[in-house]
Design an enzyme around this catalytic site. Sequence first.
Site, mmCIF file in Angstrom:
data_model
loop_
_atom_site.group_PDB
_atom_site.id
_atom_site.type_symbol
_atom_site.label_atom_id
_atom_site.label_comp_id
_atom_site.label_asym_id
_atom_site.label_seq_id
_atom_site.Cartn_x
_atom_site.Cartn_y
_atom_site.Cartn_z
ATOM 1 N N ASN A 10 -3.046 -22.050 -2.381
ATOM 2 C CA ASN A 10 -3.679 -23.437 -2.571
ATOM 3 C C ASN A 10 -5.209 -23.315 -2.588
ATOM 4 O OD1 ASN A 10 -4.279 -26.003 -1.797
ATOM 5 N ND2 ASN A 10 -3.561 -25.986 0.385
ATOM 6 N N LYS A 12 -7.147 -25.885 -3.022
ATOM 7 C CA LYS A 12 -7.770 -27.163 -2.287
ATOM 8 C C LYS A 12 -8.728 -27.673 -3.305
ATOM 9 C CE LYS A 12 -6.832 -25.434 2.161
ATOM 10 N NZ LYS A 12 -6.997 -25.581 3.546
ATOM 11 N N HIS A 95 0.295 -31.543 3.111
ATOM 12 C CA HIS A 95 -0.476 -30.607 3.399
ATOM 13 C C HIS A 95 -1.163 -31.337 4.903
ATOM 14 C CE1 HIS A 95 -4.138 -27.985 4.177
ATOM 15 N NE2 HIS A 95 -3.254 -27.227 3.763
ATOM 16 N N GLU A 97 -4.141 -31.469 5.567
ATOM 17 C CA GLU A 97 -5.353 -32.317 5.320
ATOM 18 C C GLU A 97 -4.996 -33.557 4.682
ATOM 19 O OE1 GLU A 97 -7.286 -29.041 2.752
ATOM 20 O OE2 GLU A 97 -7.315 -27.871 4.624
ATOM 21 N N GLU A 167 2.383 -24.584 8.721
ATOM 22 C CA GLU A 167 0.977 -24.005 8.881
ATOM 23 C C GLU A 167 0.456 -24.755 10.118
ATOM 24 O OE1 GLU A 167 -0.844 -23.559 4.726
ATOM 25 O OE2 GLU A 167 -0.877 -25.639 5.221
ATOM 26 N N GLY A 173 -8.032 -22.292 7.911
ATOM 27 C CA GLY A 173 -9.569 -22.278 7.441
ATOM 28 C C GLY A 173 -10.265 -21.745 8.735
ATOM 29 N N SER A 212 -5.005 -18.958 7.549
ATOM 30 C CA SER A 212 -5.857 -17.777 7.833
ATOM 31 C C SER A 212 -5.198 -16.531 7.292
ATOM 32 C CB SER A 212 -6.509 -17.710 9.183
ATOM 33 O OG SER A 212 -7.533 -18.982 9.177
#
Length: 249
Positions: A10, A12, A95, A97, A167, A173, A212
Amino acid sequence: MHRKTIVAANWKMNGDVSLINEMTDALNTISISENQQVIICPPAPYLGALTQANTNARVAVGAQNINEQLKGALTGEVSALMLKDLSVQYVIVGHSERRSLFAETSGLVADKAKQALAQGLTPIVCIGESEDEREQGQTEQVLSEQLAPVLSALDNDELTDVVFAYEPVWAIGTGKTASAEMAQQTHRFIREFIAATDSDAADKVAILYGGSVNAGNYQELFAQPDIDGGLIGGASLKVEEFKTICLAE
Ligand code: PGA
């Protein structure tokens, strides 16, 4: 049940044409087995360039988002139909985000997953709890609430075509990864939750871990019985590191 190992990148809102070329060249130098699937999800403007640069049958192209509608006056949006037209095979939906920064609800995520499947794309449905939710012992409740609308929107025969990605938001991250044991326990819970709708599909469906993942921790995570690979952000932008993770069996 031996499921395929899926390694999905991904990117992003990162990457460019030269990363596409470097990554596709690098992936052509390794041998990805029949039991592995690599997926690269670049930003939407690069999907066409990636489908053209990618000549590797074991590497598929994925998008990071779709609109739940097929076409219309929706400036800036991308539909499943367009992805299909570009030979894109996968699309990430929900996701964290998108959920937190773009206010996507689990109902909307279910509509997107349904639309992806209707157009012959495989949705990678992301779920995960925040740090607060984990600390307050709400992980299973949050995951159930995120999964339920998706499971009820899909027919049982569609369910086996979905990829799920667990996730934990606090691991994305941040460099903090769930321990392999914690991740396995949560993946087990997710598989059991799906099994209550369809036990056969639950056995077959891939559940990826994300948050991560890197070249130093992927082996232990992917070795867990209910972890079928990873959805990789930061480490998927580093060609050598991603290549190493792609060799996971
Ligand atoms: P990360 O991102 O690997 O950089 O934590 C994973 C993701 O957000 O899919």
